[in-house]
Design a protein around this motif. Structure first.
Motif, short mmCIF file in Angstrom:
data_model
loop_
_atom_site.label_atom_id
_atom_site.label_comp_id
_atom_site.label_asym_id
_atom_site.label_seq_id
_atom_site.Cartn_x
_atom_site.Cartn_y
_atom_site.Cartn_z
N LYS A 57 0.83 -1.21 0.00
CA LYS A 57 0.00 0.00 0.00
C LYS A 57 0.87 1.26 0.00
CE LYS A 57 -4.07 -1.91 2.27
NZ LYS A 57 -4.90 -1.90 3.50
N VAL A 58 1.93 1.25 0.80
CA VAL A 58 2.83 2.41 0.85
C VAL A 58 3.51 2.60 -0.50
CG1 VAL A 58 4.97 3.26 1.89
CG2 VAL A 58 3.17 2.30 3.34
N ALA A 59 3.98 1.52 -1.12
CA ALA A 59 4.63 1.61 -2.42
C ALA A 59 3.66 2.10 -3.49
CB ALA A 59 5.21 0.26 -2.80
N SER A 60 2.43 1.63 -3.42
CA SER A 60 1.42 2.07 -4.39
C SER A 60 1.13 3.56 -4.24
CB SER A 60 0.15 1.26 -4.20
OG SER A 60 -0.86 1.72 -5.05
N ALA A 61 0.99 4.00 -3.01
CA ALA A 61 0.73 5.43 -2.78
C ALA A 61 1.92 6.27 -3.24
CB ALA A 61 0.45 5.67 -1.29
N ALA A 62 3.14 5.81 -2.99
CA ALA A 62 4.32 6.56 -3.41
C ALA A 62 4.39 6.62 -4.94
CB ALA A 62 5.58 5.91 -2.86
#
Length: 88
Positions: A70-75
């Motif tokens: 989720k963090v990688a997708s948001a970044a």
């Protein structure tokens, strides 16, 4: 040739050999299924004991991986928006 005459060149099967082969095949299938069940039980037992010996539970690994995804997708989304100037 008369109607009641039989041809001597027909296909003839040795019934006792056929029945014996079918019986042995059935026994082999039952033994094979029993062996496969024993192998599956042994692997399941070994897998359970391996999971119990882990320091971190598999569910915790999955939760961490989901959080990181989720963090990688948001970044990635933020980087794309910054590059293309899209307000959405």
């Amino acid at each position: 040739m008369a109607i009641n005459e039989r041809s001597s060149g027909g296909f003839q099967v040795n019934r006792s050999l056929l029945v014996g082969g079918a019986v042995l095949t059935g026994i082999g299938a039952v033994l094979g299924a029993a062996g496969a069940a024993m192998v599956c039980a042994a692997l399941a037992t070994a897998g359970r004991s391996w999971v119990r010996s882990l320091e971190t539970a598999p569910a915790a690994f999955a939760q961490r991986a989901l959080r990181e995804a989720k963090v990688a997708s948001a970044a990635g989304w933020e980087a794309w928006r910054a590059e293309h100037g899209s307000p959405n």
